[in-house]
Scaffold this motif. Sequence first.
Motif, mmCIF file in Angstrom:
data_model
loop_
_atom_site.group_PDB
_atom_site.id
_atom_site.type_symbol
_atom_site.label_atom_id
_atom_site.label_comp_id
_atom_site.label_asym_id
_atom_site.label_seq_id
_atom_site.Cartn_x
_atom_site.Cartn_y
_atom_site.Cartn_z
ATOM 1 N N ALA B 56 0.702 -1.435 -0.007
ATOM 2 C CA ALA B 56 -0.061 0.100 -0.065
ATOM 3 C C ALA B 56 0.797 1.256 -0.057
ATOM 4 C CB ALA B 56 -0.812 -0.180 1.136
ATOM 5 N N LEU B 57 2.013 1.030 0.975
ATOM 6 C CA LEU B 57 2.778 2.290 1.000
ATOM 7 C C LEU B 57 3.583 2.636 -0.343
ATOM 8 C CD1 LEU B 57 3.299 4.139 3.593
ATOM 9 C CD2 LEU B 57 5.520 2.920 3.614
ATOM 10 N N THR B 58 3.981 1.461 -0.706
ATOM 11 C CA THR B 58 4.748 1.668 -2.282
ATOM 12 C C THR B 58 3.813 2.054 -3.426
ATOM 13 O OG1 THR B 58 5.821 -0.308 -1.554
ATOM 14 C CG2 THR B 58 6.225 0.262 -3.873
ATOM 15 N N SER B 59 2.547 1.643 -3.447
ATOM 16 C CA SER B 59 1.584 2.149 -4.501
ATOM 17 C C SER B 59 1.225 3.685 -4.021
ATOM 18 C CB SER B 59 0.569 1.245 -4.408
ATOM 19 O OG SER B 59 0.912 0.046 -4.687
ATOM 20 N N LEU B 60 1.175 3.927 -2.976
ATOM 21 C CA LEU B 60 0.659 5.424 -2.607
ATOM 22 C C LEU B 60 1.596 6.218 -3.259
ATOM 23 C CD1 LEU B 60 -1.532 6.790 -0.917
ATOM 24 C CD2 LEU B 60 0.128 7.321 0.936
ATOM 25 N N PHE B 61 2.863 6.040 -2.722
ATOM 26 C CA PHE B 61 3.922 6.989 -3.282
ATOM 27 C C PHE B 61 4.053 6.905 -4.780
ATOM 28 C CE2 PHE B 61 4.627 7.280 1.111
ATOM 29 C CZ PHE B 61 4.972 8.690 1.374
ATOM 30 N N THR B 62 3.880 5.647 -5.480
ATOM 31 C CA THR B 62 4.186 5.598 -6.817
ATOM 32 C C THR B 62 3.254 6.533 -7.338
ATOM 33 O OG1 THR B 62 5.059 3.298 -6.623
ATOM 34 C CG2 THR B 62 4.349 4.056 -8.892
ATOM 35 N N GLY B 63 1.735 6.363 -6.813
ATOM 36 C CA GLY B 63 0.769 7.169 -7.539
ATOM 37 C C GLY B 63 0.965 8.572 -7.317
ATOM 38 N N MET B 64 1.696 9.023 -6.129
ATOM 39 C CA MET B 64 2.103 10.466 -5.869
ATOM 40 C C MET B 64 3.176 11.064 -6.764
ATOM 41 S SD MET B 64 1.860 10.265 -1.941
ATOM 42 C CE MET B 64 2.348 11.829 -1.356
ATOM 43 N N VAL B 65 4.031 10.207 -6.986
ATOM 44 C CA VAL B 65 5.140 10.620 -7.912
ATOM 45 C C VAL B 65 4.710 10.661 -9.374
ATOM 46 C CG1 VAL B 65 6.435 8.528 -8.379
ATOM 47 C CG2 VAL B 65 7.653 10.404 -8.170
ATOM 48 N N LEU B 66 3.915 9.533 -9.829
ATOM 49 C CA LEU B 66 3.549 9.722 -11.190
ATOM 50 C C LEU B 66 2.666 10.994 -11.276
ATOM 51 C CD1 LEU B 66 1.890 6.074 -11.904
ATOM 52 C CD2 LEU B 66 3.720 7.343 -13.151
ATOM 53 N N ALA B 67 1.700 11.357 -10.577
ATOM 54 C CA ALA B 67 0.943 12.561 -10.551
ATOM 55 C C ALA B 67 1.923 13.840 -10.643
ATOM 56 C CB ALA B 67 0.028 12.822 -9.371
ATOM 57 N N LEU B 68 3.036 13.765 -9.867
ATOM 58 C CA LEU B 68 3.737 14.956 -9.894
ATOM 59 C C LEU B 68 4.590 15.107 -11.057
ATOM 60 C CD1 LEU B 68 4.463 16.984 -7.581
ATOM 61 C CD2 LEU B 68 6.656 15.562 -6.960
ATOM 62 N N GLN B 69 5.120 13.966 -11.597
ATOM 63 C CA GLN B 69 5.812 14.221 -12.824
ATOM 64 C C GLN B 69 4.796 14.405 -14.085
ATOM 65 O OE1 GLN B 69 8.973 13.946 -13.383
ATOM 66 N NE2 GLN B 69 10.058 12.512 -11.865
ATOM 67 N N ALA B 70 3.921 13.768 -13.921
ATOM 68 C CA ALA B 70 2.735 14.176 -15.163
ATOM 69 C C ALA B 70 2.374 15.365 -15.256
ATOM 70 C CB ALA B 70 1.670 13.007 -14.925
ATOM 71 N N GLY B 71 1.801 16.005 -14.002
ATOM 72 C CA GLY B 71 1.472 17.342 -13.658
ATOM 73 C C GLY B 71 2.520 18.183 -14.217
ATOM 74 N N ASN B 72 3.893 18.252 -13.597
ATOM 75 C CA ASN B 72 4.783 18.938 -14.095
ATOM 76 C C ASN B 72 5.140 19.155 -15.442
ATOM 77 O OD1 ASN B 72 4.855 20.157 -11.424
ATOM 78 N ND2 ASN B 72 6.543 18.795 -10.783
ATOM 79 N N THR B 73 5.088 17.783 -16.013
ATOM 80 C CA THR B 73 5.517 17.683 -17.505
ATOM 81 C C THR B 73 4.357 18.145 -18.354
ATOM 82 O OG1 THR B 73 6.584 15.697 -16.814
ATOM 83 C CG2 THR B 73 6.259 16.035 -19.352
ATOM 84 N N ILE B 74 3.280 17.897 -18.192
ATOM 85 C CA ILE B 74 2.211 18.388 -19.058
ATOM 86 C C ILE B 74 1.851 19.809 -18.795
ATOM 87 C CG2 ILE B 74 -0.332 18.063 -19.305
ATOM 88 C CD1 ILE B 74 -0.042 15.020 -18.552
ATOM 89 N N GLY B 75 1.969 20.231 -17.533
ATOM 90 C CA GLY B 75 1.814 21.464 -17.177
ATOM 91 C C GLY B 75 2.746 22.397 -18.021
ATOM 92 N N SER B 76 3.987 22.094 -18.333
ATOM 93 C CA SER B 76 5.067 22.797 -18.893
ATOM 94 C C SER B 76 4.890 22.700 -20.317
ATOM 95 C CB SER B 76 6.730 22.166 -18.552
ATOM 96 O OG SER B 76 6.585 20.811 -19.167
ATOM 97 N N ILE B 77 4.200 21.776 -20.893
ATOM 98 C CA ILE B 77 3.890 21.832 -22.361
ATOM 99 C C ILE B 77 2.566 22.420 -22.579
ATOM 100 C CG2 ILE B 77 3.585 20.193 -24.361
ATOM 101 C CD1 ILE B 77 5.126 18.108 -22.642
ATOM 102 N N PHE B 78 1.528 22.086 -21.889
ATOM 103 C CA PHE B 78 0.268 22.568 -22.226
ATOM 104 C C PHE B 78 -0.303 23.800 -21.328
ATOM 105 C CE2 PHE B 78 0.039 18.222 -23.785
ATOM 106 C CZ PHE B 78 -0.190 18.335 -24.927
ATOM 107 N N GLY B 79 0.714 24.111 -20.418
ATOM 108 C CA GLY B 79 0.358 25.228 -19.435
ATOM 109 C C GLY B 79 -0.642 24.827 -18.175
ATOM 110 N N ASP B 80 -1.659 23.716 -18.525
ATOM 111 C CA ASP B 80 -2.410 23.354 -17.452
ATOM 112 C C ASP B 80 -1.925 21.692 -17.085
ATOM 113 O OD1 ASP B 80 -3.829 25.261 -16.197
ATOM 114 O OD2 ASP B 80 -5.170 25.381 -18.124
ATOM 115 N N PRO B 81 -1.984 21.480 -15.860
ATOM 116 C CA PRO B 81 -1.976 19.885 -15.437
ATOM 117 C C PRO B 81 -3.086 18.802 -16.228
ATOM 118 C CG PRO B 81 -1.990 21.065 -13.491
ATOM 119 C CD PRO B 81 -2.185 21.881 -14.543
ATOM 120 N N ILE B 82 -3.384 18.786 -17.162
ATOM 121 C CA ILE B 82 -4.479 18.031 -17.783
ATOM 122 C C ILE B 82 -4.314 16.481 -17.807
ATOM 123 C CG2 ILE B 82 -5.654 19.919 -18.769
ATOM 124 C CD1 ILE B 82 -4.328 18.934 -21.523
ATOM 125 N N PHE B 83 -5.277 15.675 -17.410
ATOM 126 C CA PHE B 83 -5.154 14.393 -17.638
ATOM 127 C C PHE B 83 -4.566 13.677 -16.800
ATOM 128 C CE2 PHE B 83 -6.158 15.640 -22.551
ATOM 129 C CZ PHE B 83 -7.682 15.279 -22.314
#
Lengths: 254, 258
Positions: B56-83
């Motif tokens: 549970a702990l491993t997955s919680l942090f995996t989900g968190m880091v995925l969201a952080l990476q995805a949000g920052n990357t998508i945000g820097s390309i499209f301006g907003d952290p979408i999808f």
Amino acid sequence: MIEIKHLQKTFGEKHVLKDVNLNIPKGKTTCILGGSGSGKSTLIKCLIGLLEVSGGQILVDGRDITKITSEVKLAALRRRFGYLFQEGALFDSMSVGQNVTFGLKYLTDVPEKDYPKIIKEKLALVGLREDVAKLNPSELSGGMKKRVSLARVLAVEPEVILYDEPTTGLDPIMSDIISDLIIDLKAKLGVTSIVITHDMHSAFKIADYIAFLYEGNILLYGTPEDFRKTDNPYVKQFVTGSSHGPIQMKLMKE
Amino acid sequence: MFASVGRYVLNVLNEVGGSADMLRSCVFWLWRSKFEWRQTVEQSVNIGVNSFGVTALTSLFTGMVLALQAGNTIGSIFGDPIFVGTLVTFSLVRELGPVLTSVVVSGRAGAAVTAQIGTMAVTEQIDALYTLGTNPIRYLVIPRMVAFVCTLPVLTLFSNLFGVIGGYLVSVYALNVPGEVYLTDITSFVDIEDFMHGFIKTFFFALMIGTVCCYKGISTRGGAEGVGKSTTGAVVTTIVLILVLDYFLTAILTAFGI
């Protein structure tokens, strides 16, 4: 009861048992003597089907057990044998009581309500109090482990008991207690016993017959008296425990 | 050099053959003997329930880091952290959930299974089972195999859930994505086939972990050192095989449209 004919066992290139011929009479104690690595344990492991033989026959009441390939039939054969392991081989995840009754569940139809009575009875037979049943194997001394292991063997009431170095690693008094136990069990239960040992004192005390295993063959078979009187230099050296003799010379040549 | 390569190949083939033979014995005893319910429940607790916290702990942090990476990357390309919800859930249910859960279970429970059975093998307890009329495959291996196959998929379900929750927390509180948007991204784009794709894999992973860890345990020789070698070997083999198997299962399931 048990006839071993031309038994061979090889591990890769190594011929541990070359041509073993031996008769084990019913209701008697037969000791198999031999030095470390002479194949004594291999021999009794072949007898109970823990190891597959490379050649020869093992006849139990005239039936060649080396031909049994079915796992179910092999399990039925093992019902007749009990095996006392050198270090006891108690299941460390279970209490002493659970260890003693383990075989009952798989080998007999004894109802579980009878287990406490059997635990008490079998522990008493090996000279242990009932309260030992609650202990874990890690809390037992070496001698107690062997006795609990023997109680586990006795619980399923086998016809033949195989003892793998029952006195090894024990102090002289405990060794003698174990030897007395083997004699008592033969007298009380009439079981056939095969004892693997290199403890000469114990062998002479408990054996009706002795076989000396050397270089994969039975070098001498007879009564304890025959072994005391023998002129065979190999057997004589082993019996006296001397470092000088043909066995030592052979080792030096190797 | 050729000799050592040959020896290595022979050794690998020997282990594959031994594992296959053990699986055959499992099938044989599964239908011919009384099922060991008590052992199976005990092992399910050891393997499944006791692995819950760490997965549970491993997955919680995996989900968190995925969201952080995805949000920052998508945000820097499209301006907003979408999808972000789509990306996190899609990655988790198809790949990371089953793979990471299997790796964690292999390291925690698989190692314990090999060490326990291995110790029993070197102290003659396995031989003692035989002499007491109990086939070790029936008594030791089948309950553990069943426990792996029953608990790993359930653990993966929870892992997916915790991963999605981790992604949600980061999306809402760090990336300022509204919670409804995160959830709509999941329900709109991730469907049941994506979920099944990962879920089906876990059964194969579980069967493989159970087979390798039990076989390594049963074939242990050579005292304490042998137990150590078997345990390390079991963990390394299962982790490598999880990744290899993942590729082939992905290819096969995709070919079937799952």
